[in-house]
Design a protein around this motif. Sequence first.
Motif, PDB file in Angstrom:
ATOM      1  N   ARG A 219       0.616  -1.459   0.244  1.00 54.53           N
ATOM      2  CA  ARG A 219       0.141  -0.379  -0.043  1.00 54.53           C
ATOM      3  C   ARG A 219       0.775   1.109   0.012  1.00 54.53           C
ATOM      4  O   ARG A 219       2.271   1.020   0.783  1.00 54.53           O
ATOM      5  CB  ARG A 219      -0.715   0.001   0.809  1.00 54.53           C
ATOM      6  CG  ARG A 219      -1.614   1.716   1.281  1.00 54.53           C
ATOM      7  CD  ARG A 219      -3.006   1.539   2.320  1.00 54.53           C
ATOM      8  NE  ARG A 219      -3.531   0.452   2.778  1.00 54.53           N
ATOM      9  CZ  ARG A 219      -4.586  -0.335   2.754  1.00 54.53           C
ATOM     10  NH1 ARG A 219      -5.359   0.795   2.175  1.00 54.53           N
ATOM     11  NH2 ARG A 219      -5.711  -1.045   3.302  1.00 54.53           N
ATOM     12  N   PRO A 286     -11.219  -1.232  -3.384  1.00 54.85           N
ATOM     13  CA  PRO A 286     -11.874  -1.086  -2.606  1.00 54.85           C
ATOM     14  C   PRO A 286     -12.200  -1.962  -1.576  1.00 54.85           C
ATOM     15  O   PRO A 286     -11.788  -3.439  -1.735  1.00 54.85           O
ATOM     16  CB  PRO A 286     -13.515  -0.414  -3.342  1.00 54.85           C
ATOM     17  CG  PRO A 286     -12.906  -0.337  -4.267  1.00 54.85           C
ATOM     18  CD  PRO A 286     -11.445  -1.502  -5.122  1.00 54.85           C
ATOM     19  N   ALA A 287     -12.061  -1.453   0.217  1.00 56.33           N
ATOM     20  CA  ALA A 287     -12.602  -2.826   1.004  1.00 56.33           C
ATOM     21  C   ALA A 287     -13.627  -3.790   0.825  1.00 56.33           C
ATOM     22  O   ALA A 287     -14.575  -2.655   0.144  1.00 56.33           O
ATOM     23  CB  ALA A 287     -12.946  -2.142   2.371  1.00 56.33           C
ATOM     24  N   GLY A 288     -13.488  -4.825   0.140  1.00 57.49           N
ATOM     25  CA  GLY A 288     -15.389  -5.386   0.689  1.00 57.49           C
ATOM     26  C   GLY A 288     -15.380  -6.728   0.013  1.00 57.49           C
ATOM     27  O   GLY A 288     -15.635  -7.743  -0.101  1.00 57.49           O
ATOM     28  N   TYR A 289     -14.141  -6.412  -0.749  1.00 58.62           N
ATOM     29  CA  TYR A 289     -13.679  -7.514  -2.123  1.00 58.62           C
ATOM     30  C   TYR A 289     -12.937  -8.925  -1.157  1.00 58.62           C
ATOM     31  O   TYR A 289     -11.946  -8.694  -0.655  1.00 58.62           O
ATOM     32  CB  TYR A 289     -12.657  -7.020  -3.419  1.00 58.62           C
ATOM     33  CG  TYR A 289     -13.683  -6.055  -4.027  1.00 58.62           C
ATOM     34  CD1 TYR A 289     -13.965  -7.093  -5.777  1.00 58.62           C
ATOM     35  CD2 TYR A 289     -14.355  -4.834  -4.185  1.00 58.62           C
ATOM     36  CE1 TYR A 289     -14.785  -6.440  -6.860  1.00 58.62           C
ATOM     37  CE2 TYR A 289     -14.151  -4.200  -5.397  1.00 58.62           C
ATOM     38  CZ  TYR A 289     -15.244  -4.472  -5.859  1.00 58.62           C
ATOM     39  OH  TYR A 289     -16.028  -4.256  -7.107  1.00 58.62           O
ATOM     40  N   ARG A 290     -12.990 -10.024  -1.506  1.00 55.82           N
ATOM     41  CA  ARG A 290     -12.741 -11.429  -1.450  1.00 55.82           C
ATOM     42  C   ARG A 290     -11.914 -12.490  -2.796  1.00 55.82           C
ATOM     43  O   ARG A 290     -12.668 -11.694  -3.946  1.00 55.82           O
ATOM     44  CB  ARG A 290     -13.542 -12.230  -0.416  1.00 55.82           C
ATOM     45  CG  ARG A 290     -14.730 -12.298  -1.318  1.00 55.82           C
ATOM     46  CD  ARG A 290     -15.870 -12.991  -0.087  1.00 55.82           C
ATOM     47  NE  ARG A 290     -16.985 -13.400  -0.858  1.00 55.82           N
ATOM     48  CZ  ARG A 290     -17.709 -14.116  -1.778  1.00 55.82           C
ATOM     49  NH1 ARG A 290     -16.208 -14.835  -1.984  1.00 55.82           N
ATOM     50  NH2 ARG A 290     -18.312 -14.139  -2.291  1.00 55.82           N
ATOM     51  N   ASP A 349     -17.087  -8.872  -4.812  1.00 51.31           N
ATOM     52  CA  ASP A 349     -17.955  -7.813  -3.392  1.00 51.31           C
ATOM     53  C   ASP A 349     -19.242  -8.839  -3.415  1.00 51.31           C
ATOM     54  O   ASP A 349     -19.163  -9.380  -3.630  1.00 51.31           O
ATOM     55  CB  ASP A 349     -17.361  -6.485  -3.518  1.00 51.31           C
ATOM     56  CG  ASP A 349     -18.637  -5.980  -5.223  1.00 51.31           C
ATOM     57  OD1 ASP A 349     -19.121  -6.264  -5.724  1.00 51.31           O
ATOM     58  OD2 ASP A 349     -18.807  -4.999  -4.979  1.00 51.31           O
TER      59      ASP A 349
END
Length: 437
Positions: A219, A286-290, A349
């Motif tokens: 990051r 983005p947050a929430g992806y797996r 997501d």
Amino acid sequence: MHTLEQLQAGELAGATRVKLSCGLTEVPSAIFDLAETLEILDLSGNHLTCLPNAFTRLQHLRIAFFSDNDFTVFPEALGKLPRLEMIGFKACKISHIAEDAIPPTTRWLILTNNQIAELPASIGKCARMQKLMLAGNKLKSLTPELASCQNLELFRISANQITHLPDWLLALPRLSWLAMSGNPCNPPVPTATELSEIPWQDLVLEEQLGEGASGIITRAHWQNQANSTQQVAVKVFKGEVTSDGLPEDEMQACLRAGAHPNLVQVLGKITQHPAQKQGLVLGLIPAGYRNLGGSPSFESCTRDVYAEGTVFTLEEAISISAGIASAAAHLHARGISHGDLYAHNTLVDATGHPLFGDFGAATVYNQDNTALASALERLEVRAFGCLLEELLDHLTPQDMAQERAQNLLLLKQDCMQPEVQNRPDFATIVEQIASNS
């Protein structure tokens, strides 16, 4: 990890798995005391140069790893083990493989980053071969006997010296994941890109997000040309031959791919790295992806694995398959075969929106060669069919009974039919999924 002391003291009696990495120059004789039970042996990271004749006593051995050792010859003893299915000799010094040294039971063979110039004709006896990894060797041609390996699904031949791609290769009925960049038979294709060149000093690195075979992802904050700060991901390539190929080929494929709503965004190419390493600046996911799925296991070999209890809704399956098919159509329209179209390279997501990435096995090919372009796309279509099959396997019985799910099942069958040229192209697949939504 076990210790030599444990082995020699008899503490590993009855073990089915043994892993030793302690500077060994020869195989400890105590290993053979485990002949009745040993199934998995990992002797990677030692200084072995050969295997003793006594190695043939390990008649129950299924999996054997010898990577990062000093072998110059593939041990002939392995050809006498009746249950051996998976063999790894990555980053050794092997230059010769004798006839019948590779056991015919082999399903998964890793010979990445060696000195192999020729394969034995006897490899054609490996009728069960599904996964063959030969990147980073000195092969100038592929032995015609390989055409008998009709179950071959994943094939890595990048970074060799292959001058000609045989017709039989592109007609193999199950081949789905092919990497062949970095060979004379597939010369570099110029990449015109308008992407930014991003100086290293404009990046402020934070925590590491992940590490793959080809590089490290971190990051970072990017102070861009508009003088605003943007959160990004930075991938710095290690510069080594990986199981898939060369990092520079991966980078060129990323740059050529351009922007697409279902691809991880490439923002620019790193310049002025203090160690002269190559790298890319990517959009931060983005947050929430797996991860959609997990990498193949020893048992599944070429197919991804999913957590127990995984269930997809029909809407999710349609959204995921539509997004991946659209991304693949975009790539092939730009002359890119991804080479690793898998659930484990796909992020999703909560809405079922997929993001596709990891170009480590990608091949940029010449679209003017229409026969090659058509075959490469349809090989990848089979990989998409495998992904679609996995999505359908995780629907509820109620969803699977719906007409739209049955239409996806028919599409999957079209994608996986053995006659390569009878499969649809990705543009057709995109249309069919859209009409089924």
